[in-house]
Design a protein around this motif. Sequence first.
Motif, short mmCIF file in Angstrom:
data_model
loop_
_atom_site.label_atom_id
_atom_site.label_comp_id
_atom_site.label_asym_id
_atom_site.label_seq_id
_atom_site.Cartn_x
_atom_site.Cartn_y
_atom_site.Cartn_z
N LEU A 81 18.81 12.81 1.14
CA LEU A 81 18.73 13.45 2.38
C LEU A 81 17.49 14.34 2.60
O LEU A 81 16.83 14.26 3.76
N ALA A 82 16.91 14.56 1.41
CA ALA A 82 15.69 15.51 1.40
C ALA A 82 14.45 14.50 1.82
O ALA A 82 13.66 14.84 2.54
N LYS A 83 14.56 13.54 1.09
CA LYS A 83 13.52 12.34 1.35
C LYS A 83 13.44 11.95 2.76
O LYS A 83 12.52 11.92 3.55
N ALA A 84 14.51 11.63 3.50
CA ALA A 84 14.72 11.57 4.85
C ALA A 84 14.32 12.62 5.81
O ALA A 84 13.90 12.37 6.81
N ILE A 85 14.35 13.72 5.18
CA ILE A 85 13.96 15.02 6.21
C ILE A 85 12.33 15.29 6.08
O ILE A 85 11.87 15.80 7.22
N LEU A 86 11.63 14.74 5.14
CA LEU A 86 10.48 15.00 5.11
C LEU A 86 9.56 14.75 6.33
O LEU A 86 8.73 15.34 6.74
N LYS B 106 7.17 19.49 24.28
CA LYS B 106 8.33 19.18 24.64
C LYS B 106 8.71 17.76 23.76
O LYS B 106 9.58 17.53 22.95
N LYS B 107 7.86 16.80 23.98
CA LYS B 107 8.04 15.59 23.39
C LYS B 107 7.66 15.87 21.79
O LYS B 107 8.58 15.27 21.06
N GLY B 108 7.06 16.63 21.40
CA GLY B 108 6.70 16.86 19.81
C GLY B 108 7.98 17.50 19.23
O GLY B 108 8.68 16.94 18.30
N LEU B 109 8.67 18.44 20.10
CA LEU B 109 9.81 18.86 19.71
C LEU B 109 11.15 18.17 19.63
O LEU B 109 11.80 17.90 18.65
N GLU B 110 11.15 17.44 20.55
CA GLU B 110 12.27 16.05 20.64
C GLU B 110 12.06 15.07 19.58
O GLU B 110 13.03 14.84 18.93
N MET B 111 10.65 14.80 19.17
CA MET B 111 10.51 13.94 18.06
C MET B 111 11.10 14.52 16.56
O MET B 111 11.72 13.71 15.93
N VAL B 112 10.74 15.97 16.39
CA VAL B 112 11.29 16.55 15.34
C VAL B 112 12.77 16.51 15.25
O VAL B 112 13.42 16.11 14.30
N ILE B 117 17.94 14.47 13.22
CA ILE B 117 19.43 14.12 13.55
C ILE B 117 19.54 12.55 12.93
O ILE B 117 20.58 12.37 12.18
N HIS B 118 18.32 11.90 13.00
CA HIS B 118 18.36 10.31 12.34
C HIS B 118 18.48 10.55 10.59
O HIS B 118 19.26 10.10 10.10
N ALA B 119 17.92 11.62 10.00
CA ALA B 119 17.84 11.73 8.83
C ALA B 119 19.48 12.25 8.41
O ALA B 119 19.93 11.65 7.28
N LEU B 120 20.12 12.94 9.19
CA LEU B 120 21.34 13.46 8.86
C LEU B 120 22.30 12.52 8.93
O LEU B 120 23.17 12.21 8.25
N LYS B 121 21.99 11.63 10.08
CA LYS B 121 22.95 10.66 10.24
C LYS B 121 23.13 9.35 8.91
O LYS B 121 24.09 8.96 8.82
N GLU B 122 21.98 9.16 8.65
CA GLU B 122 21.78 8.37 7.60
C GLU B 122 22.55 8.73 6.23
O GLU B 122 23.04 7.71 5.37
#
Lengths: 180, 180
Positions: A81-86, B106-112, B117-122
């Motif tokens: 998870l940490a790697k994915a968050i970087l 806004k674009k920058g924040l949405e990208m973060v 969310i993607h990292a957590l989902k993985e």
Amino acid sequence: MKGVYALTEEIKKEDVKEEEVVETTEEVVEETNQPSELEEAQARAEEFENKYLRAHAEMQNIQRRANEERQLLQRYRSQDLAKAILPSLDNLERALAVEGLTDDVKKGLEMVQESLIHALKEEGIEEIAADGEFDHNYHMAIQTVPADDEHPADTIAQVFQKGYKLHDRILRPAMVVVYN
Amino acid sequence: MKGVYALTEEIKKEDVKEEEVVETTEEVVEETNQPSELEEAQARAEEFENKYLRAHAEMQNIQRRANEERQLLQRYRSQDLAKAILPSLDNLERALAVEGLTDDVKKGLEMVQESLIHALKEEGIEEIAADGEFDHNYHMAIQTVPADDEHPADTIAQVFQKGYKLHDRILRPAMVVVYN
């Protein structure tokens, strides 16, 4: 290791005992090729004692390995998870570097950044220091610049992308420019 | 379970064998209280066979438990880091709700936000759905509003704070307003 040691000791004792078993009557001579009931029972006792001691030693090994594995899993559990968050942290830094942010937005971004760094730190993940000597265990040189009197060779000139580690394990090295 | 079953079977067999051991000579009668060498060897064989079978069954249990524990640790390994990261997601949402953000910010924040969310989902972490019926297993009611013809009782009116789960495990429930 203690278990295996004890097993070897026990097996030695067994060998000695067996040598002490001597035939005492003459009548048995004709049956030497056919083991007596006593010999069979003794052989069986010895066989199962050895089996038991081996199983006992193996049990201790399994337990020890399971404990070691559990400790490793616990220690590095946050690695994936940490790697994915970087990348999110990288995106945050890029967002913060944008020109002309209002104070509110900047404050908001910094709050997100701080809370992310705090969350990672709580799980043992920290930025890799990259402000002194170059160390190929922690840093990856992606470019070199000439060293001079004020900047000795093999010191870091600039950090391109921050590196992170989880306890003693590198999640990704810091990408740096090195004096050469 | 197979190991324990096999053990019971083996012990039964042992009991039967022992009953079959019958004294055949008269001379032994005076020694009945003192076990013969053969009886001692047989008792020892039986003792170690039982010890071995028990150790073997225990070994299988230890192995099974270690496997189960490892699977659990693996499955929920990201739990602590994920929980610690949720406040950053909340902060991001609050930052995105600020009035008058430029498109770039806004674009920058949405990208973060997306990358988080993607990292957590993985790693198996997902937002808890909170747009239909109220379920006390997933939602925490912090306020109620009167139900009407269009809004039946026990449905969710509004989400105050998003909830998240890791696989089947709740990291935190969704804080909701419920029609009542």
